[in-house]
Motif scaffolding. Structure first.
Motif, PDB file in Angstrom:
ATOM      1  N   ALA A 197       0.805  -1.087   0.171  1.00  0.00           N
ATOM      2  CA  ALA A 197       0.189   0.056  -0.009  1.00  0.00           C
ATOM      3  C   ALA A 197       0.884   1.248   0.123  1.00  0.00           C
ATOM      4  N   ALA A 198       2.001   1.154   0.621  1.00  0.00           N
ATOM      5  CA  ALA A 198       2.917   2.475   0.672  1.00  0.00           C
ATOM      6  C   ALA A 198       3.571   2.697  -0.760  1.00  0.00           C
ATOM      7  N   LEU A 199       3.588   1.721  -1.522  1.00  0.00           N
ATOM      8  CA  LEU A 199       4.145   2.084  -3.137  1.00  0.00           C
ATOM      9  C   LEU A 199       2.935   2.872  -3.606  1.00  0.00           C
ATOM     10  N   VAL A 200       1.575   2.824  -3.273  1.00  0.00           N
ATOM     11  CA  VAL A 200       0.961   3.798  -3.971  1.00  0.00           C
ATOM     12  C   VAL A 200       0.459   4.869  -3.252  1.00  0.00           C
ATOM     13  N   SER A 201       0.528   5.149  -2.107  1.00  0.00           N
ATOM     14  CA  SER A 201       0.211   6.391  -1.327  1.00  0.00           C
ATOM     15  C   SER A 201       1.143   6.422   0.017  1.00  0.00           C
ATOM     16  N   THR A 202       1.386   7.431   0.442  1.00  0.00           N
ATOM     17  CA  THR A 202       2.122   7.595   1.647  1.00  0.00           C
ATOM     18  C   THR A 202       1.041   7.032   2.971  1.00  0.00           C
ATOM     19  N   PRO A 203       1.791   6.060   3.486  1.00  0.00           N
ATOM     20  CA  PRO A 203       1.037   5.563   4.758  1.00  0.00           C
ATOM     21  C   PRO A 203       0.684   6.806   5.774  1.00  0.00           C
ATOM     22  N   ASP A 204      -0.885   6.522   6.137  1.00  0.00           N
ATOM     23  CA  ASP A 204      -1.225   7.522   7.423  1.00  0.00           C
ATOM     24  C   ASP A 204      -0.727   6.950   8.568  1.00  0.00           C
TER      25      ASP A 204
END
Length: 225
Positions: A197-204
């Protein structure tokens, strides 16, 4: 000794060999106990024959004592307002309503300036603490207790400065960890799902970078705290 003096006394004289050699016994080489300065022998032996002379000497001594006292009091001038006290110490009412004896010291402050100085320091300390609280509240919380990273508000461990961005626990949790000998805090390693998921968007996740770092530093422990 004069036979007319109402207060007969035995004069006690003193001198030095150096003065006798330089000026001779008739010169002003004699000290008489109870009188200032040096005198010739006859003057040193002579006693005042009236009360007025004694009063004059006593007045001179009192004036000298008063002058010395005034000079001493000037050394007690307030460092802030320059006020010269009339007394070295005086009673005042403290902030709690109790009477306190405030003694002046050279380079010190008078009581009003002392109170103002104390109140100013308290205000500055409170402003500094509130600024630290505001700065720390903007940071991520403590990992362990999820409270403020600065510690419990009002506690002795509460930080007086902004917490560093790499801090993970509040002071109380750090102390508890040290007491229980739990070793350094190791954050859980990112799961494969989180890494994808971190490859797609910056983790919250405010701890994300630390979790990645801990996974590299502690590969055997990274799966748990």
């Amino acid at each position: 000794m004069s036979s007319t003096t109402p207060y007969p006394s035995l004069p006690v004289l003193a001198t030095t060999l150096e003065l006798l050699a330089a000026l001779g016994p008739r010169g002003p080489v004699w000290w008489r106990y109870g009188r200032p300065g040096r005198h010739c022998l006859l003057d040193a032996l002579e006693n005042p024959d009236n009360r007025a002379a004694y009063n004059q000497r006593q007045k001179a001594r009192e004036q000298k004592a008063r002058q010395e006292h005034r000079e001493w009091m000037r050394t007690l001038a307030c460092a802030d307002c320059g006020n010269v006290p009339k007394k070295e110490s005086i009673w005042h009412y403290g902030p709690d309503g109790n009477r306190v004896e405030w003694a002046r010291q050279p380079g010190g402050r008078c009581w009003p300036c002392h109170q103002e100085h104390t109140e100013r320091l308290e205000r500055e300390a409170q402003e500094q603490l509130e600024a630290a609280r505001a700065a720390n509240s903007a940071l991520r919380p403590c990992w362990t207790c999820r409270g403020s990273i600065a510690g419990k508000e009002g506690s002795k461990l509460e930080l007086s400065e902004k917490a560093g961005p790499d801090r993970l626990e509040c002071p109380q949790c750090e102390q508890d960890r040290a007491v229980e000998d739990l070793g350094p805090l190791v954050l859980p390693a990112p799961t494969k799902r989180e890494q994808v998921a971190a490859l797609v968007s910056t983790p919250d996740d405010s701890w994300w970078e630390d979790r990645l770092l801990h996974a590299k530093l502690y590969p055997a422990k990274g799966h748990r705290v």
